[in-house]
Design a protein around this motif. Structure first.
Motif, PDB file in Angstrom:
ATOM      1  N   SER A 264      30.207  42.282  38.076  1.00 16.03           N
ATOM      2  CA  SER A 264      30.988  43.466  37.735  1.00 16.03           C
ATOM      3  C   SER A 264      32.284  43.447  38.518  1.00 16.03           C
ATOM      4  O   SER A 264      32.298  43.081  39.701  1.00 16.03           O
ATOM      5  CB  SER A 264      30.183  44.729  38.059  1.00 16.03           C
ATOM      6  OG  SER A 264      30.914  45.894  37.718  1.00 16.03           O
ATOM      7  N   ASP A 266      35.512  45.136  40.311  1.00 13.71           N
ATOM      8  CA  ASP A 266      36.002  46.351  40.959  1.00 13.71           C
ATOM      9  C   ASP A 266      37.497  46.466  40.680  1.00 13.71           C
ATOM     10  O   ASP A 266      38.276  45.646  41.151  1.00 13.71           O
ATOM     11  CB  ASP A 266      35.734  46.276  42.462  1.00 13.71           C
ATOM     12  CG  ASP A 266      36.236  47.512  43.213  1.00 13.71           C
ATOM     13  OD1 ASP A 266      36.759  48.443  42.551  1.00 13.71           O
ATOM     14  OD2 ASP A 266      36.117  47.533  44.452  1.00 13.71           O
ATOM     15  N   GLU A 267      37.882  47.475  39.910  1.00 16.12           N
ATOM     16  CA  GLU A 267      39.295  47.588  39.536  1.00 16.12           C
ATOM     17  C   GLU A 267      40.205  47.875  40.728  1.00 16.12           C
ATOM     18  O   GLU A 267      41.425  47.743  40.626  1.00 16.12           O
ATOM     19  CB  GLU A 267      39.491  48.658  38.465  1.00 16.12           C
ATOM     20  CG  GLU A 267      39.101  50.057  38.862  1.00 16.12           C
ATOM     21  CD  GLU A 267      39.286  51.033  37.706  1.00 16.12           C
ATOM     22  OE1 GLU A 267      40.403  51.068  37.137  1.00 16.12           O
ATOM     23  OE2 GLU A 267      38.315  51.717  37.348  1.00 16.12           O
ATOM     24  N   ASN A 268      39.629  48.246  41.845  1.00 24.81           N
ATOM     25  CA  ASN A 268      40.429  48.470  43.058  1.00 24.81           C
ATOM     26  C   ASN A 268      40.530  47.213  43.916  1.00 24.81           C
ATOM     27  O   ASN A 268      41.137  47.244  44.993  1.00 24.81           O
ATOM     28  CB  ASN A 268      39.826  49.611  43.888  1.00 24.81           C
ATOM     29  CG  ASN A 268      39.849  50.936  43.136  1.00 24.81           C
ATOM     30  OD1 ASN A 268      40.861  51.308  42.553  1.00 24.81           O
ATOM     31  ND2 ASN A 268      38.727  51.635  43.144  1.00 24.81           N
ATOM     32  N   ASN A 269      39.937  46.125  43.454  1.00 24.03           N
ATOM     33  CA  ASN A 269      39.956  44.890  44.241  1.00 24.03           C
ATOM     34  C   ASN A 269      40.072  43.677  43.315  1.00 24.03           C
ATOM     35  O   ASN A 269      39.222  42.796  43.307  1.00 24.03           O
ATOM     36  CB  ASN A 269      38.690  44.795  45.097  1.00 24.03           C
ATOM     37  CG  ASN A 269      38.738  43.645  46.077  1.00 24.03           C
ATOM     38  OD1 ASN A 269      39.809  43.245  46.544  1.00 24.03           O
ATOM     39  ND2 ASN A 269      37.575  43.100  46.395  1.00 24.03           N
ATOM     40  N   ASP A 275      39.862  38.045  36.752  1.00 24.66           N
ATOM     41  CA  ASP A 275      39.241  39.348  36.990  1.00 24.66           C
ATOM     42  C   ASP A 275      39.960  40.459  36.230  1.00 24.66           C
ATOM     43  O   ASP A 275      39.322  41.353  35.668  1.00 24.66           O
ATOM     44  CB  ASP A 275      39.235  39.660  38.491  1.00 24.66           C
ATOM     45  CG  ASP A 275      37.908  39.302  39.148  1.00 24.66           C
ATOM     46  OD1 ASP A 275      37.037  38.738  38.458  1.00 24.66           O
ATOM     47  OD2 ASP A 275      37.753  39.568  40.352  1.00 24.66           O
TER      48      ASP A 275
END
Length: 494
Positions: A264, A266-269, A275
C-alpha cells in the motif's frame, strides 16, 4: 497507342500535381512525383558522408527553412532559432502532434509519451511533470541525490586507483552514474554491485540496437519490415521486451503486491515515480490512461530518454575536454575560485557565478547535438513560416543538428569555443538540445542539473587524460541519432 496516351496523361497529371504541391511549400531541390527527393538525398548522403552534412548542404542552398520530399510526403526543416521559436513556441498548441514512426507505434501501442498524441499524451506528460516537481527535480533534494550517486561512482574509481590513477571506459562510468540517478527517480533503486552487470548487459544491447537503427526504420511501413526484414523486426521487438522487463521489474512486482493487498502506498511518503503512478491507480482505479501497461511504457520512455541523451552528452563533452585541455583548465580554475579551492562540492546555487562552466556546457551540447534528424510535427492547417507558405498535412521540425552548425548563428561552427557565449550571451538561448515547444524533452530540468553537477564536480576532483586515440569523427553518421565514440580515459586524483 491508347496505352501510350494513357501513360502520358497519368505522368503529366502527376507532374502538374507535384508542381502545385511544391508551390505551397518552402524552397528545396526539384522533386519527382511519388519518389520525391529520394535520389538527391541518397546521393548527398553518400557524397557528404553523413545526415548532418547533407542537411547543412540543403540549408546553404535553399535557406534556413527548406523542403525535402521523402517519397510522396513533404518534410519542412527549420534551421534557425528565430523561426523555430516563432513556430513551435509562439504557436505551440498548433504543433503539439508528432509524427510517429510505424515501428514506434507497433512497440508502444498508443501508450506513453514518446509515440502518442492527444489526450493520453497530455495526461501522461502532465502527470510526469507534476510528479517530478513534487519529487524536487531541479531543487535541492534532487541535487543531493545526484551528488550522492556521483560520490558512490567516484568511490569506485578511487578504490580501483593505482598511484592515484584509474583508467576506465567513459561509457561504463557515465552509464552507471546517470542510469542509477534516473532509475532511483523511477523505481527507487540504484545500480549496485549486484545489479550493475545486468544493467550494463542491457545497455550494451540497446547501444547495438541504436547503432543499427536508421531513418529507414523510422519511415518504412510495418508490413515491409515484417515481410522483408523479419529478422531485424524480431530482434528489435525482443530487445524492447527484454529492456522493458528489466527496467519495469520493480513496478511489476509492486503492482502485483498492491493488487493482492500486500503493498500500500502512503501518499504522504512518495519515494519515486512508480509509487506516484500506483497511488493514482490505488485511489481512482485503472482506466485507459492509468494502468500497469501504461506505467511500464512510461518507465521505459523516461528511462531511455533520461539515460541516453545525458550519457552521450557527457561522453562527447569529456572527449572535447581531452582534445582541448586549455578549456578544462580554465573551467577548473573558475570552479576552484568559487568553491574555496575545492573545499566544498559545486552546487546548483553556484550557477550564476560559473560563467565559463555554463559556456563550456553549452558548447558541449551544441557539438553533441544528439539527434541527427529531429522528430517531425504535423502541420494541420496552411500557415506561413519564416515568410514561406506551408500547406496542411506537411511534416515540420526544428532541425537541431543543422541549426547548431549554422554559420550565420555560430561563427566557425566546427570550432569548440566556449568563449563565443561570453562574447555574445544571446547565443546561449540558441543552443536548444532539448527541443522547443510542447514536445520538448520533459526531463530537461533533471538533465541540466546532472550535466552541471557532474561536469563541475568531476573537474574539481580529478584531472583527466586520454588513454588511447581521441577522435571527433561520428560513429554512426547515417543513423537518426548520434552515438558516442569509444572513449577510454584516466581519472587522476587532484
Amino acid at each position: 497507342m491508347f496505352v501510350i496516351l494513357f501513360i502520358s496523361f497519368i505522368l503529366s497529371w502527376l507532374v502538374v500535381r507535384q508542381y502545385q504541391k511544391v508551390s505551397r511549400l518552402p524552397p528545396g531541390p526539384i522533386s519527382l512525383p511519388l519518389i520525391g527527393n529520394l535520389p538527391q538525398i541518397l546521393y548527398y548522403l553518400w557524397s557528404t558522408g553523413s545526415v548532418v552534412s547533407t542537411l547543412d548542404l540543403f540549408r546553404k542552398r535553399y535557406g534556413n527553412i527548406f523542403t525535402l520530399w521523402v517519397g510522396p510526403l513533404p518534410h519542412v526543416s527549420i534551421a534557425d532559432y528565430e523561426t523555430a521559436h516563432e513556430v513551435f513556441v509562439k504557436n505551440a498548441n498548433k504543433y503539439a502532434d508528432k509524427f510517429h514512426a510505424p515501428l514506434f507505434q507497433e512497440i508502444k501501442k498508443d501508450r506513453g509519451v514518446l509515440s502518442t498524441n492527444g489526450d493520453h499524451w497530455q495526461e501522461m506528460r502532465r502527470f510526469a511533470l507534476q510528479t517530478f516537481r513534487n519529487m524536487g527535480v531541479g531543487k535541492d533534494v534532487m541535487e543531493l541525490k545526484i551528488i550522492k550517486e556521483l560520490n558512490a561512482r567516484c568511490a569506485d574509481i578511487d578504490n580501483a586507483a593505482v598511484n592515484g590513477v584509474t583508467t576506465t571506459q567513459a561509457s561504463e562510468f557515465f552509464d552507471l552514474t546517470v542510469g542509477s540517478i534516473i532509475n532511483n527517480i523511477l523505481v527507487g533503486k540504484r545500480f549496485d554491485k549486484d545489479t550493475k552487470r545486468e544493467f550494463l548487459k542491457i545497455k550494451n544491447a540497446l547501444d547495438s540496437a541504436f547503432e543499427l537503427f536508421t531513418p529507414f526504420d523510422m519511415t518504412v511501413p510495418m508490413w515491409v519490415l515484417k515481410t522483408f526484414f523479419n529478422k531485424r523486426y524480431s530482434n528489435l521487438m525482443t530487445l524492447n521486451d527484454e529492456t522493458t522487463g528489466f527496467v519495469a521489474k520493480e513496478a511489476d512486482s509492486r503492482y502485483t503486491q498492491m493488487k493482492s493487498g500486500q503493498y500500500s502506498i502512503d501518499e504522504n511518503n512518495i519515494q519515486d515515480y512508480t509509487d506516484a503512478f500506483l497511488l493514482k491507480i490505488q485511489k481512482d482505479g485503472e482506466n485507459k490512461d492509468f494502468n500497469i501497461e501504461s506505467l511500464k511504457t512510461m518507465i521505459i520512455d523516461l528511462w531511455i530518454t533520461g539515460q541516453e541523451t545525458t550519457t552521450t552528452t557527457l561522453i562527447s563533452g569529456f572527449n572535447q575536454l581531452l582534445l582541448h585541455p586549455d578549456v578544462m583548465e580554465k573551467a577548473r580554475a573558475e570552479l576552484m575560485k568559487i568553491t574555496g579551492n575545492g573545499s566544498r562540492p559545486l552546487s546548483l546555487s553556484d550557477r550564476p557565478k560559473t560563467t565559463y562552466l555554463n559556456a563550456m556546457i553549452a558548447e558541449v551540447q551544441r557539438h553533441a547535438s544528439i539527434l541527427n534528424i529531429n522528430f517531425w510535427r504535423i502541420n494541420h492547417e496552411p500557415t506561413y513560416m519564416g515568410g514561406h507558405m506551408v500547406d496542411s498535412g506537411t511534416f515540420v521540425t526544428a532541425q537541431l543538428s543543422a541549426l547548431h552548425i549554422n554559420e550565420t548563428v555560430f561563427e566557425n561552427p566546427e570550432k569548440f569555443d566556449p568563449e563565443r557565449y561570453i562574447r555574445d550571451e544571446s547565443l546561449l538561448q540558441k543552443v536548444i538540445p532539448f527541443g522547443v515547444g510542447k514536445r520538448a524533452c520533459l526531463g530537461e530540468s533533471l538533465a541540466r542539473s546532472e550535466l552541471y553537477l557532474i561536469f563541475g564536480n568531476l573537474l574539481l576532483r580529478y584531472n583527466f587524460k586520454p588513454h588511447g586515440k581521441l577522435s571527433t569523427e561520428e560513429v554512426m553518421p547515417y543513423s537518426f541519432a548520434k552515438r558516442p565514440c569509444k572513449l577510454e580515459m584516466q581519472f587522476v586524483k587532484i
